[in-house]
Design a protein around this motif. Structure first.
Motif, PDB file in Angstrom:
ATOM      1  N   GLY A  84       0.801  -1.217   0.000  1.00 60.79           N
ATOM      2  CA  GLY A  84       0.000   0.000   0.000  1.00 60.79           C
ATOM      3  C   GLY A  84       0.832   1.264   0.000  1.00 60.79           C
ATOM      4  O   GLY A  84       2.028   1.245   0.303  1.00 60.79           O
ATOM      5  N   TYR A  85       0.175   2.363  -0.340  1.00 56.27           N
ATOM      6  CA  TYR A  85       0.815   3.675  -0.410  1.00 56.27           C
ATOM      7  C   TYR A  85      -0.208   4.696   0.063  1.00 56.27           C
ATOM      8  O   TYR A  85      -1.390   4.608  -0.298  1.00 56.27           O
ATOM      9  CB  TYR A  85       1.238   3.957  -1.851  1.00 56.27           C
ATOM     10  CG  TYR A  85       1.817   5.340  -2.109  1.00 56.27           C
ATOM     11  CD1 TYR A  85       3.150   5.617  -1.837  1.00 56.27           C
ATOM     12  CD2 TYR A  85       1.020   6.348  -2.648  1.00 56.27           C
ATOM     13  CE1 TYR A  85       3.681   6.874  -2.096  1.00 56.27           C
ATOM     14  CE2 TYR A  85       1.545   7.603  -2.914  1.00 56.27           C
ATOM     15  CZ  TYR A  85       2.881   7.864  -2.630  1.00 56.27           C
ATOM     16  OH  TYR A  85       3.400   9.109  -2.886  1.00 56.27           O
ATOM     17  N   GLY A  86       0.221   5.642   0.900  1.00 57.15           N
ATOM     18  CA  GLY A  86      -0.709   6.621   1.427  1.00 57.15           C
ATOM     19  C   GLY A  86      -0.307   8.053   1.138  1.00 57.15           C
ATOM     20  O   GLY A  86       0.885   8.384   1.150  1.00 57.15           O
ATOM     21  N   VAL A  87      -1.287   8.886   0.872  1.00 62.10           N
ATOM     22  CA  VAL A  87      -1.068  10.318   0.670  1.00 62.10           C
ATOM     23  C   VAL A  87      -1.883  11.061   1.713  1.00 62.10           C
ATOM     24  O   VAL A  87      -3.098  10.858   1.834  1.00 62.10           O
ATOM     25  CB  VAL A  87      -1.502  10.770  -0.739  1.00 62.10           C
ATOM     26  CG1 VAL A  87      -1.383  12.283  -0.876  1.00 62.10           C
ATOM     27  CG2 VAL A  87      -0.671  10.077  -1.809  1.00 62.10           C
ATOM     28  N   PHE A  88      -1.207  11.904   2.494  1.00 60.35           N
ATOM     29  CA  PHE A  88      -1.874  12.693   3.527  1.00 60.35           C
ATOM     30  C   PHE A  88      -1.825  14.153   3.100  1.00 60.35           C
ATOM     31  O   PHE A  88      -0.818  14.839   3.253  1.00 60.35           O
ATOM     32  CB  PHE A  88      -1.160  12.505   4.873  1.00 60.35           C
ATOM     33  CG  PHE A  88      -1.790  13.272   6.007  1.00 60.35           C
ATOM     34  CD1 PHE A  88      -2.969  12.840   6.580  1.00 60.35           C
ATOM     35  CD2 PHE A  88      -1.196  14.420   6.496  1.00 60.35           C
ATOM     36  CE1 PHE A  88      -3.556  13.540   7.626  1.00 60.35           C
ATOM     37  CE2 PHE A  88      -1.764  15.135   7.542  1.00 60.35           C
ATOM     38  CZ  PHE A  88      -2.951  14.690   8.108  1.00 60.35           C
ATOM     39  N   ALA A  89      -2.918  14.628   2.522  1.00 59.41           N
ATOM     40  CA  ALA A  89      -3.001  15.998   2.026  1.00 59.41           C
ATOM     41  C   ALA A  89      -4.451  16.275   1.645  1.00 59.41           C
ATOM     42  O   ALA A  89      -5.199  15.351   1.329  1.00 59.41           O
ATOM     43  CB  ALA A  89      -2.104  16.193   0.802  1.00 59.41           C
ATOM     44  N   SER A  90      -4.822  17.549   1.678  1.00 53.46           N
ATOM     45  CA  SER A  90      -6.158  17.886   1.198  1.00 53.46           C
ATOM     46  C   SER A  90      -6.191  17.679  -0.318  1.00 53.46           C
ATOM     47  O   SER A  90      -5.155  17.521  -0.965  1.00 53.46           O
ATOM     48  CB  SER A  90      -6.500  19.341   1.529  1.00 53.46           C
ATOM     49  OG  SER A  90      -5.747  20.233   0.715  1.00 53.46           O
ATOM     50  N   VAL A  91      -7.383  17.692  -0.869  1.00 53.66           N
ATOM     51  CA  VAL A  91      -7.547  17.412  -2.298  1.00 53.66           C
ATOM     52  C   VAL A  91      -6.730  18.376  -3.157  1.00 53.66           C
ATOM     53  O   VAL A  91      -6.097  17.978  -4.132  1.00 53.66           O
ATOM     54  CB  VAL A  91      -9.038  17.475  -2.680  1.00 53.66           C
ATOM     55  CG1 VAL A  91      -9.210  17.468  -4.193  1.00 53.66           C
ATOM     56  CG2 VAL A  91      -9.791  16.311  -2.062  1.00 53.66           C
ATOM     57  N   GLU A  92      -6.695  19.652  -2.777  1.00 54.12           N
ATOM     58  CA  GLU A  92      -5.960  20.635  -3.565  1.00 54.12           C
ATOM     59  C   GLU A  92      -4.451  20.541  -3.386  1.00 54.12           C
ATOM     60  O   GLU A  92      -3.691  20.918  -4.280  1.00 54.12           O
ATOM     61  CB  GLU A  92      -6.415  22.050  -3.194  1.00 54.12           C
ATOM     62  CG  GLU A  92      -7.763  22.447  -3.733  1.00 54.12           C
ATOM     63  CD  GLU A  92      -8.000  23.934  -3.576  1.00 54.12           C
ATOM     64  OE1 GLU A  92      -7.439  24.714  -4.378  1.00 54.12           O
ATOM     65  OE2 GLU A  92      -8.716  24.325  -2.641  1.00 54.12           O
ATOM     66  N   GLU A  93      -4.006  20.056  -2.244  1.00 53.55           N
ATOM     67  CA  GLU A  93      -2.580  20.077  -1.930  1.00 53.55           C
ATOM     68  C   GLU A  93      -1.788  18.979  -2.626  1.00 53.55           C
ATOM     69  O   GLU A  93      -0.621  19.169  -2.975  1.00 53.55           O
ATOM     70  CB  GLU A  93      -2.388  19.951  -0.408  1.00 53.55           C
ATOM     71  CG  GLU A  93      -2.856  21.176   0.355  1.00 53.55           C
ATOM     72  CD  GLU A  93      -3.008  20.902   1.844  1.00 53.55           C
ATOM     73  OE1 GLU A  93      -3.195  21.876   2.601  1.00 53.55           O
ATOM     74  OE2 GLU A  93      -2.964  19.727   2.248  1.00 53.55           O
ATOM     75  N   ALA A  94      -2.363  17.821  -2.819  1.00 55.29           N
ATOM     76  CA  ALA A  94      -1.638  16.688  -3.382  1.00 55.29           C
ATOM     77  C   ALA A  94      -1.203  16.970  -4.819  1.00 55.29           C
ATOM     78  O   ALA A  94      -1.898  17.649  -5.577  1.00 55.29           O
ATOM     79  CB  ALA A  94      -2.496  15.434  -3.332  1.00 55.29           C
TER      80      ALA A  94
END
Length: 274
Positions: A84-94
Motif C-alpha cells: 500500500g501507499y498513502g497520501v496525507f493531504a487535502s484534495v488541492e494540496e496533493a
C-alpha cells in the motif's frame, strides 16, 4: 498441515508481521516486496521462505512473479494483497504524481495481483484472497481523500470478484484494520499545507497527526494474528473489521448513510418509468 501464503508488501507493517508469524508456526511464505534485502534476517527459515522483488505497479512483473510462485511452490492457499501507499493531504494540496501513485498502488496494483492469481486458483479449485483495506474503505477522514478513493475502489472491485469466483471454490475477504502503529503513518506522502485549509477539518487532522493526538489504538501483531486465525477457522466473511475504531466508525457511517437513503425513498420511487 502447513499452508502456503503469497503476500505483497512484506518489508514492514502487516506484511512483515504476517510473514514472521507464519514462518514461526511452520507455514510457507512467498514474500514479495520492492527491496528484498529487507528480509535478509529471515533466511534461517530455508526453503519455507520464497522471496521475490515486486513493485505491484509493474503489471508485467506482477504476472511473472505470480506465475513463478505457483510454478515453483505448487498450490498456494492464500493470496494476501497488502502492499500500500498513502497520501496525507487535502484534495488541492496533493500533486498529480501523488494521486497517480496511490491509485496505481492501492487500486490497480491490487487488481493486477488478483487477476494474475485467479487462473491458478481456478485451476487448483480452491484458495483464499485476503485484501487488506482499512476502515477508510467504508468511511472517510479529512486529508485522506485519495487514499479513500483507492480503498473504496478496491472494496467495490473485491465485492464483485467475491461473487464471481465463489463457484470455483475461491473465497475473498476484505480485511479492514483501524488506525494502527505499523509505521504506515510516518511513511505517508505529504504536500505543502495551504493556509486556506488551516481552519478546516483538514487542518485539524494535520495538527492531530503532527502532535501525536491522532489515536492509534490497535495492536498490529494482533491484527496479523486475527488474519491468520480467520483462514484457520475456515470462515469466509466478505469483510472483517479489525479494531474498535473500525467497528464504531464504520457502523456510525453505515447508519447515517442508511438514514439518508431511506429519507429519499419517495423521490427515488417517483422516477419509475410509467
Amino acid at each position: 498441515m502447513s499452508t502456503t501464503w503469497f503476500i505483497t508488501g512484506t518489508s514492514s507493517g502487516f506484511g512483515r508481521l504476517l510473514t514472521e508469524q507464519l514462518l514461526e508456526r511452520g507455514d510457507r511464505v512467498a514474500a514479495t516486496l520492492r527491496r528484498p534485502e529487507a528480509l535478509d534476517d529471515l533466511t534461517g527459515y530455508g526453503d519455507r521462505l520464497w522471496v521475490r522483488q515486486l513493485d505491484v505497479t509493474d503489471t508485467d512483473r506482477v504476472r511473472a512473479v505470480v506465475d513463478e510462485a505457483f510454478a515453483e511452490l505448487g498450490t498456494i492457499d492464500v493470496i494476501v494483497n497488502n502492499a500500500g501507499y498513502g497520501v496525507f493531504a487535502s484534495v488541492e494540496e496533493a500533486t498529480d504524481e501523488q494521486v497517480r501513485a496511490v491509485v496505481e498502488t492501492n487500486l490497480l496494483g491490487s487488481i493486477h495481483v488478483v487477476r494474475a492469481a485467479l487462473p491458478h486458483l481456478r485451476a487448483q479449485g480452491s484458495g483464499r484472497i485476503l485484501q487488506v483495506s482499512t476502515a477508510g474503505g467504508q468511511t472517510t477522514y479529512p486529508n485522506f481523500a485519495y487514499y479513500h478513493a483507492s480503498k473504496w475502489g478496491i472494496e467495490g472491485f473485491c465485492q464483485t470478484v467475491a461473487a464471481e469466483v465463489r463457484p470455483f471454490g475461491i473465497h475473498l475477504t476484505i480485511v479492514e484494520p483501524g488506525a494502527t502503529p505499523t509505521g504506515f503513518g510516518t511513511g505517508l506522502a505529504t504536500a505543502p499545507a495551504m493556509p486556506e485549509y488551516d481552519a478546516t477539518p483538514a487542518g485539524d487532522t494535520r495538527r492531530a497527526l503532527a502532535s501525536g493526538a491522532f489515536a492509534l489504538p490497535n495492536d498490529p501483531a494482533k491484527i496479523a494474528r486475527a488474519m491468520v486465525e480467520l483462514v484457520d477457522s475456515g470462515e469466509t466473511p466478505l469483510r472483517l473489521p479489525l479494531g474498535q475504531d473500525t467497528y464504531d466508525d464504520v457502523r456510525a457511517d453505515l447508519r447515517a448513510r442508511l438514514a439518508e437513503h431511506e429519507a429519499h425513498e419517495r423521490v427515488a420511487r417517483s422516477v419509475a418509468a410509467g
